[in-house]
Design a protein around this motif. Structure first.
Motif, PDB file in Angstrom:
ATOM      1  N   GLY A  88       0.856  -1.190   0.000  1.00  0.00           N
ATOM      2  CA  GLY A  88       0.000   0.000   0.000  1.00  0.00           C
ATOM      3  C   GLY A  88       0.886   1.231   0.000  1.00  0.00           C
ATOM      4  N   SER A  89       0.338   2.380  -0.427  1.00  0.00           N
ATOM      5  CA  SER A  89       1.180   3.573  -0.314  1.00  0.00           C
ATOM      6  C   SER A  89       1.395   3.926   1.151  1.00  0.00           C
ATOM      7  CB  SER A  89       0.668   4.763  -1.130  1.00  0.00           C
ATOM      8  OG  SER A  89      -0.704   4.792  -1.207  1.00  0.00           O
ATOM      9  N   ASP A  90       0.575   3.378   2.037  1.00  0.00           N
ATOM     10  CA  ASP A  90       0.807   3.559   3.476  1.00  0.00           C
ATOM     11  C   ASP A  90       2.239   3.166   3.855  1.00  0.00           C
ATOM     12  OD1 ASP A  90      -1.838   4.236   3.623  1.00  0.00           O
ATOM     13  OD2 ASP A  90      -2.464   2.473   4.749  1.00  0.00           O
ATOM     14  N   PHE A 115      -5.162  13.298   5.076  1.00  0.00           N
ATOM     15  CA  PHE A 115      -5.078  11.844   5.282  1.00  0.00           C
ATOM     16  C   PHE A 115      -4.280  11.571   6.558  1.00  0.00           C
ATOM     17  CE2 PHE A 115      -3.174   7.700   3.576  1.00  0.00           C
ATOM     18  CZ  PHE A 115      -4.352   6.983   3.733  1.00  0.00           C
ATOM     19  N   THR A 159      -1.782  16.143  -0.662  1.00  0.00           N
ATOM     20  CA  THR A 159      -2.610  15.159  -1.363  1.00  0.00           C
ATOM     21  C   THR A 159      -3.296  15.848  -2.537  1.00  0.00           C
ATOM     22  OG1 THR A 159      -3.097  14.326   0.860  1.00  0.00           O
ATOM     23  CG2 THR A 159      -4.268  13.304  -0.976  1.00  0.00           C
ATOM     24  N   ASN A 163      -8.035  14.455  -0.255  1.00  0.00           N
ATOM     25  CA  ASN A 163      -8.973  13.664   0.523  1.00  0.00           C
ATOM     26  C   ASN A 163      -9.040  14.324   1.902  1.00  0.00           C
ATOM     27  OD1 ASN A 163     -10.421  11.660   1.818  1.00  0.00           O
ATOM     28  ND2 ASN A 163      -8.763  10.177   1.859  1.00  0.00           N
ATOM     29  N   ASP A 190       0.856  13.113  -2.925  1.00  0.00           N
ATOM     30  CA  ASP A 190       0.111  11.864  -2.873  1.00  0.00           C
ATOM     31  C   ASP A 190      -0.983  11.902  -3.942  1.00  0.00           C
ATOM     32  OD1 ASP A 190      -1.469   9.676  -2.265  1.00  0.00           O
ATOM     33  OD2 ASP A 190      -1.401   9.991  -0.097  1.00  0.00           O
ATOM     34  N   ALA A 192      -3.056   9.510  -4.936  1.00  0.00           N
ATOM     35  CA  ALA A 192      -3.910   8.315  -4.826  1.00  0.00           C
ATOM     36  C   ALA A 192      -5.139   8.392  -5.735  1.00  0.00           C
ATOM     37  CB  ALA A 192      -4.344   8.115  -3.372  1.00  0.00           C
ATOM     38  N   TYR A 193      -5.658   9.614  -5.949  1.00  0.00           N
ATOM     39  CA  TYR A 193      -6.911   9.772  -6.716  1.00  0.00           C
ATOM     40  C   TYR A 193      -6.706  10.388  -8.090  1.00  0.00           C
ATOM     41  CZ  TYR A 193      -8.777   8.679  -2.180  1.00  0.00           C
ATOM     42  OH  TYR A 193      -9.039   8.033  -1.003  1.00  0.00           O
ATOM     43  N   THR A 222      -1.324   4.542  -5.982  1.00  0.00           N
ATOM     44  CA  THR A 222      -1.799   3.321  -5.328  1.00  0.00           C
ATOM     45  C   THR A 222      -2.618   2.459  -6.278  1.00  0.00           C
ATOM     46  OG1 THR A 222      -3.096   2.442  -3.488  1.00  0.00           O
ATOM     47  CG2 THR A 222      -3.869   4.507  -4.442  1.00  0.00           C
ATOM     48  N   SER A 224      -5.050   0.770  -4.850  1.00  0.00           N
ATOM     49  CA  SER A 224      -6.236   0.549  -4.008  1.00  0.00           C
ATOM     50  C   SER A 224      -7.500   1.188  -4.550  1.00  0.00           C
ATOM     51  CB  SER A 224      -5.996   1.118  -2.605  1.00  0.00           C
ATOM     52  OG  SER A 224      -4.937   0.468  -1.969  1.00  0.00           O
ATOM     53  N   LYS A 225      -7.370   2.198  -5.400  1.00  0.00           N
ATOM     54  CA  LYS A 225      -8.550   2.955  -5.779  1.00  0.00           C
ATOM     55  C   LYS A 225      -9.015   2.538  -7.177  1.00  0.00           C
ATOM     56  CE  LYS A 225      -8.205   4.636  -1.759  1.00  0.00           C
ATOM     57  NZ  LYS A 225      -7.230   5.556  -1.233  1.00  0.00           N
ATOM     58  N   ARG A 233      -3.272  -4.714  -0.930  1.00  0.00           N
ATOM     59  CA  ARG A 233      -2.286  -3.792  -0.377  1.00  0.00           C
ATOM     60  C   ARG A 233      -1.088  -3.598  -1.330  1.00  0.00           C
ATOM     61  NH1 ARG A 233      -4.178  -1.041   1.120  1.00  0.00           N
ATOM     62  NH2 ARG A 233      -2.617  -0.127   2.504  1.00  0.00           N
TER      63      ARG A 233
END
Ligand SMILES: *Cc1c(COP(=O)(O)O)cnc(C)c1O
Length: 365
Positions: A88-90, A115, A159, A163, A190, A192-193, A222, A224-225, A233
């Motif tokens: 995950g990017s986490d 986030f 981000t 988010n 980030d 992510a979206y 990521t 994840s989306k 992950r």
């Protein structure tokens, strides 16, 4: 024997799960629109690829996921030395903090709200977190952010698209901002979206990264989306080679498993699934924005697969009423926004159910 930091640690507050809500309210069907997952489920090509590999899971994966690094590099037309894959990017966020910030000395800048993983992993690592409040319309106060950087600032997290607001900054403004960051501070964007932003080129800093080889910028992405692999992950960083090599050195060797690596590589191949998701989300986003407004709620503009909105009723009341009727959205209390809610864009059917239930609760049906 437990560190004070650990005793005081506030764990991540996730979206509620379908099983939890079915159980609690004795419901047979529950719709989850809380965690910005892809409502279409996994791509059939990914399921097939993973199924073929399951029997190989008794082997250790190769450290650093070299196959996937190569596949991502090819996909982005970068060198594999610019790519670091994580659980995950986490995991990458955690690695970035541990790679650059000296506990007790350095600080990290984040917007508030943002986030929560940036803050959590930073605090756990023993570095100071400096909060920069977002503008009241949820746009980025870039001048305040710049003014808050000092000689001990190792990381700035931003981000884009954001988010939980859905706000997105155009890449020219972002690039001008990036150029002003001191060279010993790392700017983490980030993305992510980013796949839901339209058009992507207007917002991503990747093209600048390719053209200019930005030295103190890291981009996070990521699976994840839009790629629908949240449960496996997998995420990655795009970074200058030297930074990437240090992240790789300290990463736990086997944090990314075989099946996740296979799934992500297959997901990159399924351009039909990607495009289908993107156009469904873009169309449904437009519809939801309009219909939510029609229900006397106030949605914020969004370049993501979710919409933040405020309501005429108490947000908490509305959130609970939706739960009782089998619809999970996201309360933003943990983001410090008690008067706002966030709904993930679902399938057209899910969105219709959400809208009619919302109308019901607000007595507007
Ligand atoms: C969902 C999300 C991520 C992705 O996290 P993973 O660990 O890759 O699942 C990263 N950043 C933000 C802001 C997110 O909302």
């Amino acid at each position: 024997m437990i560190r004070t930091t650990v005793k005081q640690f506030k764990p991540y507050s996730p979206g509620l799960s379908i099983a939890e809500i079915k159980n609690q309210y004795q419901l047979t069907s529950v719709i989850k629109m809380a965690s910005n997952e892809n409502p279409l489920g996994m791509s059939p090509l990914v399921i097939e690829a993973v199924s073929k590999k399951i029997a190989e899971a008794f082997r250790y994966p190769r450290p650093g996921s070299p196959k996937l690094r190569r596949a991502i590099a090819r996909h982005l037309q970068l060198s594999e030395e610019n790519i670091v894959v994580g659980n995950g990017s986490d995991e990458i966020i955690d690695l970035l903090i541990r790679c650059t910030a000296e506990p007790g000395k350095n600080n990290i800048l984040v917007f508030s709200p943002s986030f929560s993983i940036y803050r959590m992993q930073g605090l756990l690592h023993g570095v100071k977190i400096k909060d920069i409040p977002l503008n009241t319309d949820f746009s980025f106060p870039l001048n305040n952010l710049l003014a808050s950087i000092d000689e001990n600032t190792s990381l700035v997290f931003l981000t884009n698209p954001d988010n939980p607001s859905g706000f997105a900054l155009d890449r020219y403004t972002l690039l001008e901002f990036a150029k002003q960051i001191p060279k010993d501070t790392l700017l983490v964007i980030d993305e992510a979206y980013i796949d839901f932003a339209h058009p992507i080129e207007k917002y991503t800093l990747l093209d600048e990264f390719l053209k200019k080889g930005l030295k103190n910028v890291v981009i996070l992405r990521t699976f994840s989306k839009i790629y629908a692999l949240a449960g496996l992950r997998i995420g990655y960083a795009i970074a200058e080679k030297e930074i990437a090599s240090h992240l790789l050195r300290i990463k736990l060797p086997f944090s990314v498993n075989h099946l996740a690596e296979t799934a992500a590589a297959a997901a990159l191949q399924d351009t039909y699934f990607y495009q289908y998701t993107k156009s469904m989300v873009t169309n449904e986003r437009r519809r939801l924005q309009k219909e939510i407004t029609g229900l006397h709620c106030t949605p914020y503009p969004s370049q993501t697969n979710f919409i933040m909105f405020s309501t005429p009723l108490s947000a908490d009341h509305l959130f609970k009423e939706l739960l009782k009727k089998g619809i999970i959205i996201r309360s933003l209390k943990s983001y410090g926004l008690p008067n706002h809610l966030r709904v993930t864009i679902g399938t057209p059917e899910e969105n219709t159910t959400f809208l009619s239930t919302l109308a019901d609760i607000l007595n507007l049906a």
